[in-house]
Design a protein around this motif. Structure first.
Motif: not given
Length: 364
Positions: A304-318
């Motif tokens: 698994p790769v942990r991102l520094a933050g959400w890349p956009d305003d969509d914060r849903r799990t997909r």
């Protein structure tokens, strides 16, 4: 000293006669593919495919001991490890990309396993994507006759239609065929090998990270909207197509890390042969501002790769899921059991959450 970026690996697949070698020949002339190593698989005791591939410096490596998806898997790992060693010791000046061309009879999954699951290779390589060549003339009949061809289309990140100069692109037959491909894999763009759009810039760099910005481009990578919209269409599918399902699981609230781990472990341990591919972005309760990226093929998952933050305003799990002989409803019920958000009506959700084995249709 900063660790170098992992080298992107692309898997070029397609059924016998689909035009992979012709496509590869053309791609190797593209200046965007300089410093590319090509690993060419051959099926049988006598190698002949390498005679059809134009040598591009010293980057073409021939595997001639058997089918890449079975007898030479160890050799593939050794070859990829040797390329890294050659790079580090200066025997190769640069290595910008690796292309693995599979035999037309190959299931691409073992090749993906070798790249994603080997503890050393995963530190030096990253899976960029799967490119599947499809014969526009005979592809429909091939899909009808050969389940391997259907699977090659289903796991693709890019579909390249070859021999399009031999068909009428405005014909109803071709429209039905491209619609069939879209049903099998809604998230894979379809490109014609005869068009400029099928150059390397469109076929490669389809992984999670945008090489231009060095940041995660989840929307481009997942293309999850395409999977949801595909359900709105009516498809005329044959028996092979009917076995393939592509869908998206979503969750609005952060998920407990242990719940996610149990969901993935149970799905891949019990249904690995039916789980063709799964990739997605997940918001976890322990750090909801830094989502985790998952990518798996059957039972093998990339760390698994942990991102520094959400890349956009969509914060849903997909989670985009592609299965064979595995109903979407079953996977959704299993996901709901661990996230605590029922996606179907059930009289005993509490029991299902505490005991996933009670999920209707679950057979370990």
């Amino acid at each position: 000293m900063n660790r170098p970026d992992p080298i992107p690996v692309s898997v070029l697949t397609g059924f016998l006669g689909s035009g992979k070698t012709t496509l590869l020949n053309r791609l190797l002339k593209d200046p965007d593919l300089r410093d590319t190593a090509v690993i060419i698989n051959e099926f049988g005791d006598v190698g002949i495919d390498h005679l059809l591939v134009e040598q591009s410096s010293d980057g073409v490596i021939e595997l001639s001991d058997g089918c890449l998806c079975c007898t030479v898997r160890g050799e593939l790992v050794d070859t990829l490890a040797d390329l890294v060693d050659r790079l580090h010791t200066g025997r190769i000046k640069a290595l910008g990309r690796v292309i693995v061309e599979t035999t037309g009879l190959a299931d691409p999954a073992p090749v993906l396993h070798a790249i994603m699951g080997h503890p050393v290779l995963v530190q030096n390589y990253r899976l960029d994507g799967v490119i599947t060549a499809v014969d526009a003339v005979n592809g429909d009949a091939t899909l009808n006759a050969h389940e391997e061809a259907v699977k090659q289309v289903a796991v693709a990140d890019r579909i390249v239609l070859t021999k399009t100069d031999l068909i009428d692109p405005a014909s109803p037959e071709f429209a039905r065929f491209t619609s069939r491909l879209m049903h099998l894999n809604p998230g894979a763009p379809q490109l014609s090998s005869n068009d400029d759009e099928a150059k390397a810039v469109a076929l490669f760099d389809c992984g999670l990270y945008d090489p231009a910005t060095k940041t995660a481009d989840v929307s481009r990578w997942l293309r999850d909207e395409a999977y949801r919209h595909d359900h709105d269409h009516v498809h005329d599918v044959n028996r092979h197509d009917a076995r393939i399902r592509a869908f998206t699981l979503t969750e609005d609230k952060p998920i407990e890390p242990d719940a996610l781990e149990m969901f993935v472990d149970l799905l891949r341990s019990s249904q690995s042969d039916k789980l063709l591919r799964m990739k997605g972005i997940v918001g976890l309760a322990d750090d909801p501002d830094r989502p985790v990226v998952l990518h798996g093929v059957q039972s093998i998952f990339h760390p698994p790769v942990r991102l520094a933050g959400w890349p956009d305003d969509d914060r849903r799990t997909r989670l985009v899921v592609i299965t064979r002989d595995l109903e979407e409803a079953f996977v959704a019920r299993l996901f709901a059991a661990f996230t605590g958000t029922p996606q179907i009506d059930t009289p005993d959700l509490q029991a299902m959450e505490s005991n996933p084995l009670s999920i209707p249709g679950f057979k370990p």
